[in-house]
Scaffold this motif. Structure first.
Motif, mmCIF file in Angstrom:
data_model
loop_
_atom_site.group_PDB
_atom_site.id
_atom_site.type_symbol
_atom_site.label_atom_id
_atom_site.label_comp_id
_atom_site.label_asym_id
_atom_site.label_seq_id
_atom_site.Cartn_x
_atom_site.Cartn_y
_atom_site.Cartn_z
ATOM 1 N N GLY A 2 0.818 -1.213 0.000
ATOM 2 C CA GLY A 2 0.000 0.000 0.000
ATOM 3 C C GLY A 2 0.846 1.255 0.000
ATOM 4 N N GLY A 3 1.866 1.281 0.855
ATOM 5 C CA GLY A 3 2.739 2.450 0.932
ATOM 6 C C GLY A 3 3.527 2.670 -0.348
ATOM 7 N N MET A 4 3.972 1.577 -0.962
ATOM 8 C CA MET A 4 4.758 1.681 -2.186
ATOM 9 C C MET A 4 3.940 2.284 -3.322
ATOM 10 S SD MET A 4 6.279 -1.414 -4.530
ATOM 11 C CE MET A 4 4.602 -1.844 -5.056
ATOM 12 N N VAL A 5 2.710 1.797 -3.498
ATOM 13 C CA VAL A 5 1.870 2.300 -4.586
ATOM 14 C C VAL A 5 1.556 3.775 -4.372
ATOM 15 C CG1 VAL A 5 -0.348 2.081 -5.765
ATOM 16 C CG2 VAL A 5 0.891 0.018 -5.057
ATOM 17 N N VAL A 6 1.179 4.134 -3.150
ATOM 18 C CA VAL A 6 0.872 5.543 -2.849
ATOM 19 C C VAL A 6 2.098 6.423 -3.064
ATOM 20 C CG1 VAL A 6 0.271 7.169 -1.009
ATOM 21 C CG2 VAL A 6 -0.990 5.029 -1.233
ATOM 22 N N GLY A 7 3.245 5.986 -2.576
ATOM 23 C CA GLY A 7 4.468 6.780 -2.694
ATOM 24 C C GLY A 7 4.908 6.976 -4.134
ATOM 25 N N ILE A 8 4.876 5.899 -4.913
ATOM 26 C CA ILE A 8 5.307 6.001 -6.316
ATOM 27 C C ILE A 8 4.391 6.925 -7.097
ATOM 28 C CG2 ILE A 8 5.513 4.720 -8.486
ATOM 29 C CD1 ILE A 8 6.568 2.362 -6.870
ATOM 30 N N ILE A 9 3.080 6.781 -6.894
ATOM 31 C CA ILE A 9 2.149 7.640 -7.626
ATOM 32 C C ILE A 9 2.305 9.096 -7.195
ATOM 33 C CG2 ILE A 9 -0.287 8.158 -8.035
ATOM 34 C CD1 ILE A 9 -0.876 5.192 -7.862
ATOM 35 N N ALA A 10 2.540 9.331 -5.916
ATOM 36 C CA ALA A 10 2.739 10.706 -5.432
ATOM 37 C C ALA A 10 3.958 11.344 -6.098
ATOM 38 C CB ALA A 10 2.892 10.712 -3.913
ATOM 39 N N VAL A 11 5.040 10.571 -6.219
ATOM 40 C CA VAL A 11 6.247 11.081 -6.882
ATOM 41 C C VAL A 11 5.973 11.344 -8.362
ATOM 42 C CG1 VAL A 11 8.608 10.501 -7.563
ATOM 43 C CG2 VAL A 11 7.833 10.002 -5.241
ATOM 44 N N GLN A 12 5.222 10.458 -9.003
ATOM 45 C CA GLN A 12 4.885 10.643 -10.414
ATOM 46 C C GLN A 12 4.044 11.909 -10.608
ATOM 47 O OE1 GLN A 12 5.819 8.738 -13.096
ATOM 48 N NE2 GLN A 12 7.072 7.434 -11.785
ATOM 49 N N ILE A 13 3.086 12.125 -9.708
ATOM 50 C CA ILE A 13 2.264 13.340 -9.773
ATOM 51 C C ILE A 13 3.137 14.578 -9.601
ATOM 52 C CG2 ILE A 13 0.489 14.660 -8.541
ATOM 53 C CD1 ILE A 13 -0.892 11.996 -7.926
ATOM 54 N N HIS A 14 4.068 14.506 -8.662
ATOM 55 C CA HIS A 14 4.990 15.621 -8.418
ATOM 56 C C HIS A 14 5.774 15.972 -9.686
ATOM 57 C CE1 HIS A 14 7.893 18.110 -6.206
ATOM 58 N NE2 HIS A 14 8.829 17.485 -6.885
ATOM 59 N N HIS A 15 6.347 14.968 -10.339
ATOM 60 C CA HIS A 15 7.132 15.200 -11.556
ATOM 61 C C HIS A 15 6.255 15.716 -12.693
ATOM 62 C CE1 HIS A 15 10.928 13.840 -10.044
ATOM 63 N NE2 HIS A 15 10.512 12.605 -9.804
ATOM 64 N N LEU A 16 5.041 15.174 -12.809
ATOM 65 C CA LEU A 16 4.141 15.597 -13.885
ATOM 66 C C LEU A 16 3.782 17.069 -13.746
ATOM 67 C CD1 LEU A 16 2.469 14.698 -16.337
ATOM 68 C CD2 LEU A 16 0.603 14.148 -14.762
ATOM 69 N N PHE A 17 3.441 17.484 -12.535
ATOM 70 C CA PHE A 17 3.096 18.892 -12.319
ATOM 71 C C PHE A 17 4.307 19.797 -12.528
ATOM 72 C CE2 PHE A 17 -0.951 17.679 -10.353
ATOM 73 C CZ PHE A 17 -1.756 18.726 -10.768
ATOM 74 N N GLN A 18 5.481 19.326 -12.155
ATOM 75 C CA GLN A 18 6.685 20.127 -12.385
ATOM 76 C C GLN A 18 6.896 20.399 -13.872
ATOM 77 O OE1 GLN A 18 9.999 18.203 -10.290
ATOM 78 N NE2 GLN A 18 9.991 19.898 -8.832
ATOM 79 N N ARG A 19 6.623 19.407 -14.703
ATOM 80 C CA ARG A 19 6.747 19.603 -16.148
ATOM 81 C C ARG A 19 5.728 20.615 -16.649
ATOM 82 N NH1 ARG A 19 7.355 13.950 -19.254
ATOM 83 N NH2 ARG A 19 7.753 15.448 -20.928
ATOM 84 N N GLU B 163 4.439 23.013 -14.880
ATOM 85 C CA GLU B 163 4.879 24.316 -14.368
ATOM 86 C C GLU B 163 5.965 24.908 -15.254
ATOM 87 O OE1 GLU B 163 5.962 24.076 -10.161
ATOM 88 O OE2 GLU B 163 4.478 22.472 -9.968
ATOM 89 N N SER B 164 6.908 24.072 -15.678
ATOM 90 C CA SER B 164 7.999 24.554 -16.534
ATOM 91 C C SER B 164 7.460 25.058 -17.867
ATOM 92 C CB SER B 164 9.007 23.431 -16.770
ATOM 93 O OG SER B 164 9.619 23.035 -15.558
ATOM 94 N N ARG B 165 6.518 24.322 -18.423
ATOM 95 C CA ARG B 165 5.926 24.745 -19.697
ATOM 96 C C ARG B 165 5.144 26.047 -19.536
ATOM 97 N NH1 ARG B 165 3.534 19.034 -22.199
ATOM 98 N NH2 ARG B 165 5.559 17.971 -22.389
ATOM 99 N N ALA B 166 4.398 26.145 -18.447
ATOM 100 C CA ALA B 166 3.622 27.371 -18.205
ATOM 101 C C ALA B 166 4.548 28.559 -17.991
ATOM 102 C CB ALA B 166 2.704 27.175 -16.996
ATOM 103 N N ALA B 167 5.664 28.335 -17.286
ATOM 104 C CA ALA B 167 6.625 29.417 -17.047
ATOM 105 C C ALA B 167 7.248 29.887 -18.352
ATOM 106 C CB ALA B 167 7.696 28.953 -16.074
ATOM 107 N N ARG B 168 7.587 28.928 -19.211
ATOM 108 C CA ARG B 168 8.166 29.307 -20.517
ATOM 109 C C ARG B 168 7.152 30.074 -21.341
ATOM 110 N NH1 ARG B 168 10.562 24.067 -20.268
ATOM 111 N NH2 ARG B 168 8.880 23.212 -21.554
ATOM 112 N N ALA B 169 5.896 29.620 -21.324
ATOM 113 C CA ALA B 169 4.848 30.305 -22.094
ATOM 114 C C ALA B 169 4.615 31.724 -21.592
ATOM 115 C CB ALA B 169 3.551 29.512 -22.027
ATOM 116 N N ALA B 170 4.831 31.919 -20.287
ATOM 117 C CA ALA B 170 4.650 33.249 -19.696
ATOM 118 C C ALA B 170 5.924 34.088 -19.748
ATOM 119 C CB ALA B 170 4.172 33.119 -18.244
#
Length: 245
Positions: free
Chosen positions: A215-232, A234-241
């Protein structure tokens, strides 16, 4: 290159595990004792994961919409006097622990998904609200002056100038809300919500470390994936702005 390949590899392994968890039984068997099953089988891990993600997604979307509306309202001339009230409202979720919110919501809403959604919704308001507020109020004055000089109305300035410039910070707030909600949603299983907390709780009750790890592994991995996805994003939005490379 590694920063892109590694998350994709981890996501692929997670998907394989969710589709065929029994294939990983030898890896988890050392964490069991007294012949306990190495893989949680009472409910499909894939079904629990999808339900967990759905609850988090609904809560994050709801938090984001309400926080955005409040932030926009209190940054308009007619709504600035309501800023202290808006801050108080959005801070409620951070003031009361999610467990306390669940305890208060269950007698009113009953057991199930609804109390969990309320707890996650309240907990997720503050990061998006404060980041949106910072994004809207931290823009250079000359930007607003240039927009007025171009003949833009207040609504046009909001949608075409202010929100696009604030988008990187808004996404950062959503990232924080989503990652926190991903982990916090596990407590929803204490009130019969279908989340990955069910696996963790089952492991704790039966002293089966393998279940807790799953349970902890699945939650942790998905949380990290969400973190990286949003960071990407954010980077695209920053470049566009025009705020970054």
């Amino acid at each position: 290159m590694i920063g892109r390949v590694l998350p994709a590899l981890v996501a692929g392994l997670l998907l394989i595990f969710l589709l065929s968890p029994d294939s990983f039984a030898p890896l988890f068997r050392p964490f069991t004792r007294n012949g306990a099953p190495p893989i949680y089988g009472q409910t499909s891990l894939l079904a629990l994961t999808l339900s967990h993600l759905a609850i988090v997604a609904v809560a994050v979307i709801a938090s984001t919409l309400v926080a955005l509306v409040l932030a926009v309202l209190v940054t308009r001339p007619s709504g600035r006097e309501f800023l202290p009230l808006a801050r108080t409202v959005t801070s409620v979720g951070q003031t009361f622990p999610p467990v306390a919110v669940l305890a208060l919501a269950v007698p009113v809403m009953g057991f199930g998904t609804a109390p969990t959604l309320v707890a996650l919704f309240l907990y997720g308001l503050l990061p998006v609200f404060e980041n949106t507020l910072a994004g809207l109020t931290g823009q250079p004055p000359e930007v607003a002056e240039a927009a007025r000089a171009m003949g833009m109305t207040d609504r046009q300035r909001l949608w075409q100038v202010e929100l696009p410039l604030a988008l990187p910070l808004i996404l950062a707030g959503m990232r924080l809300t989503a990652v926190i909600s991903m982990g916090t949603a596990t407590i929803g299983s204490t009130v019969a919500a279908k989340t990955l907390g069910e696996v963790i709780i089952a492991g704790l009750l039966s002293s089966n470390t393998a279940f807790v790890l799953q349970g902890g592994m699945v939650v942790g991995i998905i949380a990290v994936q969400i973190h990286h996805l949003f960071q990407r994003f954010e980077s695209r939005a920053a470049r566009a702005a025009g705020q970054g490379v």
